[in-house]
Motif scaffolding. Sequence first.
Motif, PDB file in Angstrom:
ATOM      1  N   MET A   7       0.805  -1.205   0.000  1.00  0.00           N
ATOM      2  CA  MET A   7       0.000   0.000   0.000  1.00  0.00           C
ATOM      3  C   MET A   7       0.853   1.277   0.000  1.00  0.00           C
ATOM      4  N   PRO A   8       2.019   1.290   0.682  1.00  0.00           N
ATOM      5  CA  PRO A   8       2.829   2.504   0.672  1.00  0.00           C
ATOM      6  C   PRO A   8       3.224   2.918  -0.740  1.00  0.00           C
ATOM      7  N   ALA A   9       3.502   1.970  -1.631  1.00  0.00           N
ATOM      8  CA  ALA A   9       3.882   2.321  -3.002  1.00  0.00           C
ATOM      9  C   ALA A   9       2.730   3.027  -3.698  1.00  0.00           C
ATOM     10  N   GLU A  10       1.517   2.561  -3.464  1.00  0.00           N
ATOM     11  CA  GLU A  10       0.337   3.196  -4.054  1.00  0.00           C
ATOM     12  C   GLU A  10       0.167   4.611  -3.520  1.00  0.00           C
ATOM     13  N   SER A  11       0.373   4.815  -2.214  1.00  0.00           N
ATOM     14  CA  SER A  11       0.267   6.147  -1.618  1.00  0.00           C
ATOM     15  C   SER A  11       1.318   7.082  -2.197  1.00  0.00           C
ATOM     16  N   ASP A  12       2.543   6.578  -2.363  1.00  0.00           N
ATOM     17  CA  ASP A  12       3.605   7.399  -2.942  1.00  0.00           C
ATOM     18  C   ASP A  12       3.243   7.805  -4.363  1.00  0.00           C
ATOM     19  N   HIS A  13       2.667   6.866  -5.115  1.00  0.00           N
ATOM     20  CA  HIS A  13       2.254   7.141  -6.492  1.00  0.00           C
ATOM     21  C   HIS A  13       1.162   8.216  -6.502  1.00  0.00           C
TER      22      HIS A  13
ATOM     23  N   ASP B  22      -7.572  14.902   0.738  1.00  0.00           N
ATOM     24  CA  ASP B  22      -7.521  13.457   0.948  1.00  0.00           C
ATOM     25  C   ASP B  22      -6.110  13.007   1.314  1.00  0.00           C
ATOM     26  N   GLU B  23      -5.116  13.585   0.675  1.00  0.00           N
ATOM     27  CA  GLU B  23      -3.717  13.255   0.993  1.00  0.00           C
ATOM     28  C   GLU B  23      -3.379  13.660   2.423  1.00  0.00           C
ATOM     29  N   LEU B  24      -3.822  14.838   2.833  1.00  0.00           N
ATOM     30  CA  LEU B  24      -3.560  15.284   4.209  1.00  0.00           C
ATOM     31  C   LEU B  24      -4.276  14.391   5.219  1.00  0.00           C
ATOM     32  N   ARG B  25      -5.493  13.974   4.888  1.00  0.00           N
ATOM     33  CA  ARG B  25      -6.222  13.041   5.753  1.00  0.00           C
ATOM     34  C   ARG B  25      -5.467  11.725   5.864  1.00  0.00           C
ATOM     35  N   ARG B  26      -4.981  11.212   4.723  1.00  0.00           N
ATOM     36  CA  ARG B  26      -4.251   9.940   4.724  1.00  0.00           C
ATOM     37  C   ARG B  26      -2.996  10.036   5.578  1.00  0.00           C
ATOM     38  N   ARG B  27      -2.268  11.149   5.436  1.00  0.00           N
ATOM     39  CA  ARG B  27      -1.048  11.333   6.227  1.00  0.00           C
ATOM     40  C   ARG B  27      -1.359  11.422   7.719  1.00  0.00           C
ATOM     41  N   THR B  28      -2.471  12.007   8.025  1.00  0.00           N
ATOM     42  CA  THR B  28      -2.815  12.243   9.432  1.00  0.00           C
ATOM     43  C   THR B  28      -3.379  11.001  10.110  1.00  0.00           C
ATOM     44  N   VAL B  29      -4.337  10.336   9.462  1.00  0.00           N
ATOM     45  CA  VAL B  29      -5.030   9.231  10.125  1.00  0.00           C
ATOM     46  C   VAL B  29      -4.985   7.914   9.357  1.00  0.00           C
ATOM     47  N   GLY B  30      -4.415   7.915   8.163  1.00  0.00           N
ATOM     48  CA  GLY B  30      -4.352   6.677   7.397  1.00  0.00           C
ATOM     49  C   GLY B  30      -5.654   6.363   6.699  1.00  0.00           C
TER      50      GLY B  30
END
Length: 177
Positions: free
Chosen positions: A1-7, A60-68
């Motif tokens: 999943m981290p690779a997808e988030s980086d993409h 959405d990116e900020l939400r993902r970074r904050t709470v996953g």
Amino acid sequence: MPAESDHQAQNLETMIGALKSETAVVLDRALSGQDITSEEAVVLFDTEGQEYNAMVMTADELRRRTVGDIVTYVVNRNINFTNVCIKRCGFCAFSRDFREEEGYLLPVEEIIRRAKEAWDYGATEVCVQAGLPPKMEGDLYIRLCEAISKELPDMHIHGFSPEEVLYGSIRSESTIK
């Protein structure tokens, strides 16, 4: 999943690079962890099209970074202990004047009964809210919370709007703190 988030983050950065500079600056600032100003927020309110999509993706990116990406929820019950209110809010079709037949003020015992019923159904939170009853006893909100906590010590109480807190403060002749 981290690779997808980086993409996704790389795609977002590419997208921001193609935006109007005013919007891009604000989104870059947010992504770098800086607070945006009121003026910058206004810029985002006016976005549309590609700028709007980039803003949504940034949020959405900020939400993902904050709470996953894990989603949680709370089982709760709203307990409206009265519908009697001194205000005439234009958005509320719920409230009644204290002289109207449909007005009610639940006794503490009924509020506790409803909270226990919620607990029995799996709720871990009660949302206690209502109108602003005239001549309300200043410590009513405190007494309600104490009564619920005494009977259900593990029940979370999500209670009282800012307007209710202010009204309780006025009625009790106490500060908001």
